[in-house]
Design a protein around this motif. Structure first.
Motif, short mmCIF file in Angstrom:
data_model
loop_
_atom_site.label_atom_id
_atom_site.label_comp_id
_atom_site.label_asym_id
_atom_site.label_seq_id
_atom_site.Cartn_x
_atom_site.Cartn_y
_atom_site.Cartn_z
N VAL A 1 52.94 51.47 44.74
CA VAL A 1 52.97 52.81 45.32
C VAL A 1 54.14 53.00 46.28
O VAL A 1 54.66 54.11 46.45
CB VAL A 1 51.61 53.12 46.02
N LYS B 1 27.75 48.57 45.46
CA LYS B 1 29.02 49.07 44.90
C LYS B 1 28.76 50.00 43.71
O LYS B 1 29.50 50.95 43.50
CB LYS B 1 29.92 47.89 44.53
N SER C 1 30.31 44.80 41.31
CA SER C 1 29.72 43.46 41.36
C SER C 1 28.27 43.48 41.85
O SER C 1 27.66 42.42 41.97
CB SER C 1 30.54 42.58 42.30
N TYR D 1 30.47 43.62 36.32
CA TYR D 1 31.38 42.70 35.60
C TYR D 1 30.99 41.24 35.79
O TYR D 1 31.49 40.37 35.09
CB TYR D 1 32.84 42.94 36.02
N LYS E 1 48.18 40.92 53.40
CA LYS E 1 48.96 39.88 52.70
C LYS E 1 50.31 39.68 53.37
O LYS E 1 50.79 38.56 53.52
CB LYS E 1 49.17 40.28 51.23
N TYR F 1 47.88 47.84 38.99
CA TYR F 1 48.43 47.95 40.35
C TYR F 1 48.14 46.73 41.20
O TYR F 1 48.57 46.67 42.35
CB TYR F 1 47.94 49.24 41.03
N1 NAP Z 1 50.43 48.45 43.35
C1 NAP Z 1 50.10 49.11 44.44
O1 NAP Z 1 50.81 49.99 44.87
C2 NAP Z 1 48.80 48.80 45.13
C3 NAP Z 1 48.22 49.77 45.93
C4 NAP Z 1 46.97 49.52 46.51
C5 NAP Z 1 46.36 48.29 46.32
N2 NAP Z 1 46.98 47.35 45.57
C6 NAP Z 1 46.32 46.06 45.33
O2 NAP Z 1 45.15 46.34 44.58
C7 NAP Z 1 44.09 45.50 44.96
C8 NAP Z 1 42.88 46.33 45.38
O3 NAP Z 1 43.19 47.10 46.52
P1 NAP Z 1 42.04 47.94 47.25
O4 NAP Z 1 42.64 48.47 48.49
O5 NAP Z 1 41.39 48.89 46.33
O6 NAP Z 1 41.02 46.77 47.61
P2 NAP Z 1 39.47 46.81 47.97
O7 NAP Z 1 39.13 48.03 48.72
O8 NAP Z 1 39.17 45.49 48.56
O9 NAP Z 1 38.75 46.93 46.57
C9 NAP Z 1 38.77 45.96 45.61
C10 NAP Z 1 37.48 46.14 44.82
O10 NAP Z 1 37.58 45.46 43.59
C11 NAP Z 1 36.46 44.61 43.38
N3 NAP Z 1 36.92 43.46 42.58
C12 NAP Z 1 37.47 42.31 43.00
N4 NAP Z 1 37.81 41.55 41.95
C13 NAP Z 1 37.47 42.25 40.84
C14 NAP Z 1 37.59 42.01 39.45
N5 NAP Z 1 38.13 40.88 38.98
N6 NAP Z 1 37.16 42.96 38.59
C15 NAP Z 1 36.63 44.10 39.04
N7 NAP Z 1 36.50 44.39 40.36
C16 NAP Z 1 36.90 43.48 41.24
C17 NAP Z 1 35.98 44.28 44.79
O11 NAP Z 1 34.61 44.05 44.86
P3 NAP Z 1 33.90 42.69 44.40
O12 NAP Z 1 34.77 41.55 44.89
O13 NAP Z 1 32.56 42.75 45.04
O14 NAP Z 1 33.86 42.80 42.93
C18 NAP Z 1 36.29 45.58 45.54
O15 NAP Z 1 35.22 46.52 45.40
C19 NAP Z 1 44.67 44.60 46.04
O16 NAP Z 1 45.12 43.42 45.46
C20 NAP Z 1 45.85 45.38 46.57
O17 NAP Z 1 46.84 44.58 47.15
C21 NAP Z 1 48.18 47.58 44.97
#
Ligand code: NAP
Length: 328
Positions: free
Chosen positions: A270, A183, A179, A198, A46, A244
């Motif tokens: 984080v 997974k 999904s 979901y 991003k 998060y």
């Molecule tokens: N606040 C923080 O410090 C922090 C830290 C790490 C990550 N993040 C944020 O958190 C998000 C996830 O990060 P990640 O590294 O875990 O990403 P990732 O490895 O791409 O995992 C996201 C997972 O969530 C699923 N998903 C997508 N939309 C969904 C929904 N509405 N409901 C349930 N599951 C859903 C995706 O699969 P499907 O699309 O197949 O469902 C995928 O398996 C990102 O937006 C990232 O920027 C924030």
């Protein structure tokens, strides 16, 4: 040294360059790490894409906050005994121009954490953001021992660790959303008690059915914008959402359901954990690594030359877990 970098935000293939830049030297209180691996997280993608801001905070950015390697230089004040130590790093690109998509990174000594011998350098590149985020989401505000937990996106980089941390912390029930079948298998392997699709099932209703109608105690939420309404229906009274992530910058809050449930909404990033929370996360993750209790959800290892492809994998949501770049 060889590094990947960009000087403007935009699409991965247009702005990422791989080439030679100056090798950094460790200053006072710093270590230099000869990197083997560099983890690609949605946040890196991003930032490079200009989602948060089109302006760069530095003229040139070497992306990625996570990575692992071996300390090859120590600055003044750092014990020489750390030379040769296998380490994983955190926040390498947060507020800093040079992250881990390079052969070397220099950073404050405390941001290089000893990597247990039983943990691969590939797994070490998944700890700084995914594992520490999951750890905090599960353990903040008193943790989840004896509680019921819903982990959204249980096969994701963060979600997969969150399931494990919740189970290890003694959660009574861990429900994970996914999904599809691949997974679901990952979430089950991480230890989820119940998997809910979901896209095809009513997540809130499943949570109510599983908890005799009361709802779950905690929801570990990766997309609050999309899931907040469902979460509010799935949450029990006095329950908590640890959020998060969100796919939208602003989210309307369903105020009446929230206030009637005394719901707590805990946001965190984080990068900005307090010193105490950081210390607790580092200690907790290190202990579990030493005990060999963590599974790492690795999906794809690409060479530095293919960094644009790695960013696109993460950006497009096609990855089934962490994407790691080989920088050795
Ligand atoms: N606040 C923080 O410090 C922090 C830290 C790490 C990550 N993040 C944020 O958190 C998000 C996830 O990060 P990640 O590294 O875990 O990403 P990732 O490895 O791409 O995992 C996201 C997972 O969530 C699923 N998903 C997508 N939309 C969904 C929904 N509405 N409901 C349930 N599951 C859903 C995706 O699969 P499907 O699309 O197949 O469902 C995928 O398996 C990102 O937006 C990232 O920027 C924030």
């Amino acid at each position: 040294m060889l590094a990947a970098f960009y000087t403007r935000t935009g699409p991965a293939r247009e702005v990422l360059t791989v080439g030679e830049i100056e090798t950094p030297e460790a200053g006072p209180g710093e270590v230099r790490v000869r990197l083997a691996t560099s983890g690609v997280n949605p946040s890196d993608v991003k930032t490079r894409g200009g989602v948060r801001s089109r302006e760069l905070p530095f003229p040139r950015i070497v992306p990625h906050s996570d990575g692992a390697g071996v300390i090859d230089q120590v600055g003044d004040g750092v014990p020489p005994g750390r030379l040769g130590e296998r380490v994983w790093v955190w926040n390498a690109a947060w507020g800093r121009p040079c992250g881990t998509a390079a052969q070397f990174v220099v950073l404050p000594a405390q941001q290089a954490v000893p990597l247990p011998a039983n943990t691969s350098l590939e797994a070490g590149a998944c700890l700084g953001i995914p594992a520490l985020t999951a750890y905090h989401a599960v353990h903040c505000n008193g943790g989840v021992a004896g509680k019921t937990v819903l982990v959204a996106g249980g096969a994701g980089a963060v979600g997969h660790y969150a399931i494990q941390f919740a189970k290890i912390a003694g959660a009574r029930l861990v429900v994970a959303t996914v999904s599809g079948a691949a997974k679901a298998a990952l979430a089950r392997d991480a230890g989820a008690d119940v998997i809910v699709n979901y896209r095809t099932e009513d997540v809130a209703q499943r949570c109510l059915d599983l908890t005799a109608g009361t709802g779950v105690d905690r929801i570990v939420e990766l997309d609050l914008a999309v899931n907040l309404k469902t979460d509010m229906a799935a949450l029990r009274r006095d329950g908590e959402i640890t959020a998060y992530g969100s796919s939208l910058p602003e989210i309307p809050v369903p105020f009446f359901p929230a206030i009637l449930k005394n719901a707590r909404l805990q946001f965190f990033i984080v990068y900005n954990l307090s010193d105490a929370d950081r210390k607790s996360g580092l200690a907790g993750v290190t202990a579990l690594l030493n005990q060999d209790r963590l599974k790492h959800n690795l999906d794809g290892r690409l060479p530095l030359a293919r960094i644009a492809e790695a960013h696109e994998l993460v950006e497009g949501g096609q990855a089934l877990g962490n994407v790691v770049i080989d920088v050795a």
